[in-house]
Design a protein around this motif. Structure first.
Motif, short mmCIF file in Angstrom:
data_model
loop_
_atom_site.label_atom_id
_atom_site.label_comp_id
_atom_site.label_asym_id
_atom_site.label_seq_id
_atom_site.Cartn_x
_atom_site.Cartn_y
_atom_site.Cartn_z
N ASN A 115 28.74 26.97 -51.82
CA ASN A 115 29.52 26.48 -50.69
C ASN A 115 28.95 26.97 -49.36
O ASN A 115 29.12 26.33 -48.33
N GLU A 116 28.28 28.13 -49.39
CA GLU A 116 27.78 28.72 -48.15
C GLU A 116 26.34 28.35 -47.86
O GLU A 116 25.84 28.60 -46.77
N GLU A 117 25.64 27.76 -48.82
CA GLU A 117 24.23 27.48 -48.65
C GLU A 117 23.96 26.57 -47.46
O GLU A 117 22.92 26.66 -46.81
N SER A 118 24.90 25.65 -47.18
CA SER A 118 24.69 24.70 -46.10
C SER A 118 25.19 25.22 -44.75
O SER A 118 25.11 24.53 -43.75
N LYS A 119 25.72 26.46 -44.76
CA LYS A 119 26.30 27.00 -43.54
C LYS A 119 25.32 27.90 -42.80
O LYS A 119 24.55 28.64 -43.41
N VAL A 120 25.37 27.83 -41.48
CA VAL A 120 24.58 28.73 -40.65
C VAL A 120 25.32 30.05 -40.51
O VAL A 120 24.71 31.12 -40.44
N SER A 121 26.64 30.01 -40.47
CA SER A 121 27.46 31.22 -40.37
C SER A 121 28.39 31.29 -41.58
O SER A 121 28.56 30.32 -42.32
N SER A 122 28.98 32.46 -41.77
CA SER A 122 29.85 32.69 -42.93
C SER A 122 31.32 32.59 -42.53
O SER A 122 31.66 32.62 -41.34
N ASP A 123 32.18 32.50 -43.53
CA ASP A 123 33.63 32.57 -43.29
C ASP A 123 34.12 34.00 -43.34
O ASP A 123 35.31 34.26 -43.22
N TYR A 124 33.18 34.94 -43.54
CA TYR A 124 33.53 36.35 -43.70
C TYR A 124 32.68 37.21 -42.78
O TYR A 124 31.62 36.79 -42.30
N LEU A 125 33.15 38.43 -42.56
CA LEU A 125 32.40 39.42 -41.80
C LEU A 125 32.07 40.56 -42.74
O LEU A 125 32.95 41.09 -43.42
N PHE A 126 30.80 40.97 -42.75
CA PHE A 126 30.32 41.95 -43.71
C PHE A 126 29.86 43.23 -43.00
O PHE A 126 29.26 43.17 -41.92
N HIS A 127 30.13 44.34 -43.65
CA HIS A 127 29.67 45.64 -43.16
C HIS A 127 28.94 46.32 -44.31
O HIS A 127 29.53 46.52 -45.39
N PHE A 128 27.67 46.67 -44.12
CA PHE A 128 26.87 47.29 -45.16
C PHE A 128 26.50 48.72 -44.77
O PHE A 128 26.36 49.05 -43.60
N THR A 129 26.34 49.56 -45.79
CA THR A 129 26.08 50.97 -45.58
C THR A 129 25.17 51.47 -46.70
O THR A 129 25.20 50.92 -47.82
N PRO A 130 24.36 52.50 -46.47
CA PRO A 130 23.43 52.96 -47.51
C PRO A 130 24.04 53.86 -48.57
O PRO A 130 23.38 54.16 -49.57
N LYS A 131 25.30 54.31 -48.38
CA LYS A 131 25.87 55.29 -49.30
C LYS A 131 27.19 54.80 -49.90
O LYS A 131 28.04 54.25 -49.19
N ASN A 132 27.33 55.05 -51.18
CA ASN A 132 28.55 54.72 -51.91
C ASN A 132 29.76 55.42 -51.28
O ASN A 132 30.83 54.83 -51.11
N PHE A 151 20.24 47.76 -43.96
CA PHE A 151 21.42 48.56 -43.67
C PHE A 151 22.04 49.23 -44.90
O PHE A 151 22.82 50.17 -44.75
N GLY A 152 21.74 48.76 -46.09
CA GLY A 152 22.28 49.39 -47.27
C GLY A 152 22.86 48.40 -48.25
O GLY A 152 23.27 47.29 -47.88
N LEU A 202 40.84 45.22 -56.36
CA LEU A 202 39.56 45.69 -55.84
C LEU A 202 38.44 45.49 -56.87
O LEU A 202 37.34 45.08 -56.52
N LYS A 203 38.74 45.76 -58.12
CA LYS A 203 37.74 45.59 -59.17
C LYS A 203 37.28 44.14 -59.25
O LYS A 203 36.08 43.86 -59.45
N SER A 204 38.22 43.22 -59.08
CA SER A 204 37.88 41.79 -59.17
C SER A 204 36.98 41.33 -58.03
O SER A 204 36.35 40.28 -58.11
N LEU A 205 36.94 42.12 -56.95
CA LEU A 205 36.16 41.74 -55.77
C LEU A 205 34.75 42.33 -55.79
O LEU A 205 33.95 42.04 -54.91
N ILE A 206 34.46 43.16 -56.78
CA ILE A 206 33.17 43.87 -56.81
C ILE A 206 32.05 42.94 -57.24
O ILE A 206 32.14 42.22 -58.24
N HIS A 207 30.96 42.96 -56.48
CA HIS A 207 29.72 42.26 -56.81
C HIS A 207 28.59 43.28 -56.82
O HIS A 207 28.63 44.26 -56.05
N LEU A 208 27.62 43.08 -57.64
CA LEU A 208 26.48 43.98 -57.71
C LEU A 208 25.35 43.42 -56.87
O LEU A 208 24.93 42.28 -57.06
N SER A 209 24.89 44.23 -55.91
CA SER A 209 23.88 43.72 -54.97
C SER A 209 22.47 44.09 -55.42
O SER A 209 22.28 44.85 -56.35
#
Length: 269
Positions: A18-35, A92-93, A262-269
């Motif tokens: 659904n997002e492949e055709s989008k230039v921007s996302s419907d979400y805002l993401f924050h990434f970090t290098p540490k668990n 960024f992590g 929260l568990k249902s929202l986890i993805h492995l990057s």
């Protein structure tokens, strides 16, 4: 592979399509290098930290002929669709959180303005910076100039060079390789409760660890960026073996039902 993990990946595949055709996302993401950073966010919410930037887009230099350098208090997010995040995560992590963009807009987050020294908006901002200096040098009391100074600082918090040099906090220097900041598609949370707080730090202040920690603590005390579990759409971990310890670290804050969400929202990057 577990059924939950397979369903999770199937869901992500559909969302990616659904997002492949989008230039921007419907979400805002924050990434970090540490668990542990991600765990801290889920336990204590987002906290603004002062971040150092080189303001070369202003084309103004200090007495040492260096472009202006200042640190501003903020929290950074990116507006990049899932299929295009690999480069950003590498930088960024791998640990991250994605929240609904409507949550960000409700909390006054905003995309920043990328600019360079040859634009009209940079020239306009440069004019106000120079005006402030002239008024101060002509003897106008600092108390009369505080409003102008604060407005300029808030404007600069929302500007960033189209490309430039990232600051290496560990080595206390700007990198030598030019980065295209524009590719980060950054949104920012800017603290609003800043009475008697510093809207910016000079480089020597920022590099004085005790002072930096003190100012970070002050700005965070009254500017926590809060979210609800319903606002969270993605959580990123690196490996499946991290899932149980991750959830266990949150078990004293969240109920069992919330932990299952929260568990249902986890993805492995």
């Amino acid at each position: 592979m577990s059924t939950n993990r397979r369903l999770n990946q199937d869901t992500q595949s559909l969302e990616n399509m659904n997002e492949e055709s989008k230039v921007s996302s419907d979400y805002l993401f924050h990434f970090t290098p540490k668990n542990e950073n991600l765990i801290s966010i889920l336990r204590n919410y987002f906290m603004p930290f002062y971040c150092m930037e080189k303001l070369d887009y202003l084309d103004l230099k200090d007495s040492s002929s260096n472009y202006f350098e200042m640190a501003f208090p903020l929290v950074c997010f990116c507006d990049i669709p899932n299929p295009l995040q690999e480069t950003h995560r590498n930088k960024f992590g791998s640990y991250g959180i994605g929240l609904d963009k409507s949550w960000g807009i409700k909390n006054r987050l905003t995309p920043i303005v990328y600019t360079h020294r040859n634009t009209i908006i940079s020239s306009n901002l440069k004019y106000f910076v120079e005006l402030y200096s002239k008024l101060k040098n002509n003897g106008l009391p600092e108390s009369d100039l505080s409003g102008l100074k604060n407005h300029i600082s808030y404007l600069m918090m929302h500007y960033k060079s189209y490309e430039g040099y990232a600051y290496n906090k560990r080595e206390k220097r700007f990198e030598k390789e030019i980065i295209r900041f524009y590719d980060e598609r950054e949104w920012r949370y800017i603290p609003l409760n800043c009475n008697n707080l510093k809207l910016n730090l000079k480089r020597d202040e920022y590099e004085t660890i005790e002072l930096l920690n003190e100012e970070n603590e002050k700005i965070q005390k009254c500017n926590k960026l809060v979210f609800q579990i319903s606002d969270i759409k993605y959580l990123y971990l690196k490996d499946e073996s991290e899932i149980h310890p991750f959830l266990n670290a949150l078990s004293d804050k969240y109920s069992e039902d919330d932990l299952n969400v929260l568990k249902s929202l986890i993805h492995l990057s």
